[in-house]
Design a protein around this motif. Structure first.
Motif, PDB file in Angstrom:
ATOM      1  N   UNK A   1       0.834  -1.199   0.000  1.00 14.49           N
ATOM      2  CA  UNK A   1       0.000   0.000   0.000  1.00 14.49           C
ATOM      3  C   UNK A   1       0.872   1.254   0.000  1.00 14.49           C
ATOM      4  N   UNK A   2       1.965   1.183   0.738  1.00 14.82           N
ATOM      5  CA  UNK A   2       2.877   2.322   0.802  1.00 14.82           C
ATOM      6  C   UNK A   2       3.600   2.501  -0.526  1.00 14.82           C
ATOM      7  N   UNK A   3       3.980   1.400  -1.145  1.00 15.44           N
ATOM      8  CA  UNK A   3       4.673   1.465  -2.437  1.00 15.44           C
ATOM      9  C   UNK A   3       3.799   2.139  -3.483  1.00 15.44           C
TER      10      UNK A   3
ATOM     11  N   UNK B   1      -3.240  -2.904  17.808  1.00 17.34           N
ATOM     12  CA  UNK B   1      -2.150  -2.770  18.773  1.00 17.34           C
ATOM     13  C   UNK B   1      -1.856  -1.298  19.083  1.00 17.34           C
ATOM     14  N   UNK B   2      -2.014  -0.444  18.062  1.00 16.30           N
ATOM     15  CA  UNK B   2      -1.820   1.000  18.291  1.00 16.30           C
ATOM     16  C   UNK B   2      -2.876   1.537  19.244  1.00 16.30           C
ATOM     17  N   UNK B   3      -4.117   1.109  19.050  1.00 18.50           N
ATOM     18  CA  UNK B   3      -5.202   1.560  19.931  1.00 18.50           C
ATOM     19  C   UNK B   3      -4.953   1.139  21.379  1.00 18.50           C
ATOM     20  N   UNK B   4      -4.506  -0.099  21.572  1.00 13.90           N
ATOM     21  CA  UNK B   4      -4.211  -0.576  22.924  1.00 13.90           C
ATOM     22  C   UNK B   4      -3.063   0.222  23.552  1.00 13.90           C
TER      23      UNK B   4
ATOM     24  N   UNK C   1       1.187   3.827  11.032  1.00 12.87           N
ATOM     25  CA  UNK C   1       2.126   3.593   9.922  1.00 12.87           C
ATOM     26  C   UNK C   1       3.433   2.972  10.419  1.00 12.87           C
ATOM     27  N   UNK C   2       3.964   3.526  11.517  1.00 13.19           N
ATOM     28  CA  UNK C   2       5.227   3.022  12.070  1.00 13.19           C
ATOM     29  C   UNK C   2       5.080   1.569  12.506  1.00 13.19           C
ATOM     30  N   UNK C   3       4.001   1.260  13.216  1.00 11.41           N
ATOM     31  CA  UNK C   3       3.792  -0.111  13.679  1.00 11.41           C
ATOM     32  C   UNK C   3       3.530  -1.048  12.504  1.00 11.41           C
TER      33      UNK C   3
END
Length: 243
Positions: A50-52, A120-123, A153-155
């Motif tokens: 998706x980033x590419x 995981x970001x939300x937690x 994005x980082x995670x």
């Protein structure tokens, strides 16, 4: 007066649209796209298709395909003959990203990673908010949508990197296992070959021993027959003299 105001408003709107187009085109210039795709850390950054392709995960597949075609043309080596090697690398990254998203199974795996990153970001942020509240703070930087998106994005990058690391480890183990099996097969083949060669030499030497024994026995019998044919000389008996 109103006419002048309307004219100014139209001009400002037009000018804003032009600037947006320029900004968009600037991002999509071949040189900048090649630089983006080959920037430091691209080995892991480009694991996220998706980033590419610069699309959001929820983008419909037909829209992703359009973006892929546009990018593949921009970075194609034929269009960048002043830097064909780097263009080829960028083109391969774009092509790989599209093939990953085009396939239903691999795209689902990518979506699972995105969902895991969000969860995981939300937690993590929930714990961060609790800590901030105890410290008397009303908010955290990730309350800003842009900051939250960056955290996800980082995670996401980390999870894609972890997945690639596991894939490589499995590939290395599989390669080692195949190598070990092949070495065992070669050793077995060499052992079988040596055993076969030993058996062959043994059979040949055994046959030589048998032949030697048979020749010896034949020679012995021949000598025995010859000795029987030779008559031993017996001297005549002495007769007593008559008087």
């Amino acid at each position: 007066m109103s006419t002048s105001v309307d004219a100014d408003h139209k001009f400002n709107t037009f000018y804003t649209e032009v600037k947006e187009i320029e900004k968009r085109d600037s991002v999509l210039t071949p040189k900048q796209q090649i630089e983006r795709l080959l920037r430091p850390g691209s080995t892991y950054r480009n694991l996220n298709p998706f980033d590419v392709l610069q699309v959001e995960p929820e983008t419909p597949l037909d829209e992703i395909k359009k973006k892929y075609r546009r990018l593949s043309i921009l970075v194609h080596p034929d269009k960048n003959q002043d830097d064909p090697d780097r263009a080829q690398q960028a083109f391969e990254a774009v092509n790989k990203a599209w093939k990953t998203l085009e396939n239903e199974d691999t795209r689902k795996k990518c979506m699972d990673i995105i969902e895991e990153a969000v969860g995981r970001t939300d937690l993590m942020l929930a714990e961060k908010k609790k800590k901030a509240k105890k410290e008397g703070k009303d908010s955290i930087p990730e309350d800003d949508p842009a900051q939250y998106k960056h955290a996800v994005y980082v995670l996401t990058m980390k999870l894609f990197a972890d997945m690639e690391r596991k894939r490589r480890e499995l590939a290395e183990r599989d390669q080692e296992e195949r190598k070990r099996k092949r070495e065992a097969e070669i050793e077995e083949e060499e052992s079988a070959k040596a055993q076969k060669e030993w058996q062959k030499n043994f059979e040949e030497s055994r046959q030589n021993r048998v032949n030697s024994w048979q020749n010896f026995q034949a020679s012995k019998k021949s000598k025995d027959k010859s000795s029987k044919k030779i008559k031993t000389f017996k001297p005549p008996k002495n007769k007593p003299e008559s008087r």
